[in-house]
Design a protein around this motif. Structure first.
Motif, short mmCIF file in Angstrom:
data_model
loop_
_atom_site.label_atom_id
_atom_site.label_comp_id
_atom_site.label_asym_id
_atom_site.label_seq_id
_atom_site.Cartn_x
_atom_site.Cartn_y
_atom_site.Cartn_z
N LYS A 6 19.57 -17.17 23.99
CA LYS A 6 20.14 -16.27 22.98
C LYS A 6 19.31 -16.28 21.70
O LYS A 6 19.11 -15.25 21.05
CB LYS A 6 21.59 -16.66 22.67
CG LYS A 6 22.55 -16.30 23.75
CD LYS A 6 22.70 -14.81 23.79
CE LYS A 6 23.75 -14.44 24.80
NZ LYS A 6 23.83 -12.99 24.96
N GLU A 9 16.20 -14.24 22.31
CA GLU A 9 16.53 -12.81 22.28
C GLU A 9 16.72 -12.32 20.84
O GLU A 9 16.24 -11.24 20.47
CB GLU A 9 17.79 -12.57 23.10
CG GLU A 9 18.13 -11.11 23.29
CD GLU A 9 19.34 -10.94 24.19
OE1 GLU A 9 20.06 -9.97 23.98
OE2 GLU A 9 19.56 -11.77 25.08
N ALA A 10 17.38 -13.08 20.02
CA ALA A 10 17.57 -12.70 18.61
C ALA A 10 16.24 -12.67 17.87
O ALA A 10 15.99 -11.77 17.05
CB ALA A 10 18.54 -13.68 17.96
N TYR A 11 15.36 -13.60 18.17
CA TYR A 11 14.04 -13.62 17.54
C TYR A 11 13.22 -12.38 17.91
O TYR A 11 12.58 -11.76 17.07
CB TYR A 11 13.29 -14.90 17.93
CG TYR A 11 11.89 -14.94 17.40
CD1 TYR A 11 11.64 -15.14 16.04
CD2 TYR A 11 10.79 -14.76 18.25
CE1 TYR A 11 10.35 -15.17 15.56
CE2 TYR A 11 9.50 -14.77 17.76
CZ TYR A 11 9.29 -14.98 16.41
OH TYR A 11 8.02 -14.99 15.93
N LEU A 12 13.28 -12.02 19.18
CA LEU A 12 12.56 -10.81 19.63
C LEU A 12 13.10 -9.57 18.96
O LEU A 12 12.36 -8.65 18.59
CB LEU A 12 12.63 -10.67 21.15
CG LEU A 12 11.81 -11.66 21.95
CD1 LEU A 12 12.07 -11.48 23.44
CD2 LEU A 12 10.34 -11.46 21.64
N CYS A 13 14.42 -9.51 18.79
CA CYS A 13 15.00 -8.33 18.13
C CYS A 13 14.59 -8.26 16.66
O CYS A 13 14.36 -7.17 16.13
CB CYS A 13 16.52 -8.36 18.26
SG CYS A 13 17.09 -8.04 19.93
N LEU A 14 14.50 -9.36 16.00
CA LEU A 14 14.10 -9.36 14.60
C LEU A 14 12.61 -9.06 14.44
O LEU A 14 12.17 -8.47 13.47
CB LEU A 14 14.43 -10.70 13.95
CG LEU A 14 15.91 -10.99 13.79
CD1 LEU A 14 16.12 -12.41 13.28
CD2 LEU A 14 16.54 -9.99 12.84
N LYS A 15 11.82 -9.48 15.42
CA LYS A 15 10.37 -9.30 15.36
C LYS A 15 9.94 -7.87 15.65
O LYS A 15 8.89 -7.42 15.20
CB LYS A 15 9.72 -10.23 16.38
CG LYS A 15 8.23 -10.29 16.34
CD LYS A 15 7.72 -11.22 17.40
CE LYS A 15 6.21 -11.11 17.51
NZ LYS A 15 5.72 -11.90 18.62
N ALA A 16 10.78 -7.11 16.36
CA ALA A 16 10.39 -5.76 16.81
C ALA A 16 10.14 -4.81 15.65
O ALA A 16 9.31 -3.91 15.73
CB ALA A 16 11.46 -5.19 17.73
N ARG A 18 10.96 -1.77 12.88
CA ARG A 18 11.65 -0.49 12.86
C ARG A 18 11.22 0.33 14.07
O ARG A 18 10.03 0.49 14.33
CB ARG A 18 11.30 0.23 11.58
CG ARG A 18 12.07 1.47 11.37
CD ARG A 18 11.68 2.09 10.04
NE ARG A 18 12.74 3.01 9.67
CZ ARG A 18 13.04 3.30 8.45
NH1 ARG A 18 12.39 2.76 7.48
NH2 ARG A 18 14.01 4.14 8.21
#
Length: 174
Positions: A6, A9-16, A18
């Motif tokens: 989890k 997954e949160a790190y990937l979402c923040l790294k993506a 805009r």
């Protein structure tokens, strides 16, 4: 699922970053070969009607008011911005704009009307040799532009004995 997955997954979402574009707050640049709506230059147009004769959407109308004045009208209702009119113009009087957004509450914002003064021959008084390209198409029954109602009417010689103008082609505009 573990807590570690989890967190990944949160790190990937923040790294993506805009993923959406800030349109319409900031207009996007158009590609180099993008074609918007056609723009007619009345100073360069010679009134040959080549654009009107080759427009697949029949969006360009030509009408002779008298021997010396020709009206060329771009309707802008069904134009697909194919650029055929600009390609065929011998004087390069038609250019394709870079405007990709042409939404407007009034169709008159897209229309353009040119009133062209046609020079006449000193001897015969005509603009071109008889018949002009527009007159040739009218003689064949291919063209009859109605500027008052912004429409193109098909006229065939088969119907000229009784009625001069055949029935209009019904088009759904909206």
């Amino acid at each position: 699922m573990s807590a570690l997955s989890k967190l990944k997954e949160a790190y990937l979402c923040l790294k993506a970053g805009r993923v959406t574009l800030p349109y319409p707050a900031r207009p996007q640049p158009v590609p180099p070969r993008f074609r918007g709506r056609p723009i007619f230059d009345a100073n360069r147009c010679i009134g040959c009607a080549g654009c009107a004769n080759n427009c697949p959407a029949r969006e360009i109308l030509v009408f002779d008011v008298c021997q010396e004045i020709r009206i060329l009208k771009y309707l802008g209702r069904r134009c697909t911005y194919c650029g055929r009119c600009a390609d065929l113009c011998p004087e390069k009087a038609i250019t394709m704009s870079k405007d990709f957004e042409t939404a407007t509450p009034s169709i008159a914002d897209l229309q353009q009307t040119l009133e062209l003064f046609m020079s006449t021959c000193q001897r015969c008084g005509r603009c071109f040799k008889e018949p002009t390209p527009l007159e040739q198409l009218k003689l064949k029954g291919y063209r009859f532009d109605d500027l008052a109602h912004d429409r193109w009417i098909f006229r065939s010689k088969a119907y000229l004995e009784k009625d001069q103008v055949a029935g209009d082609i019904d088009l759904e505009l909206d």
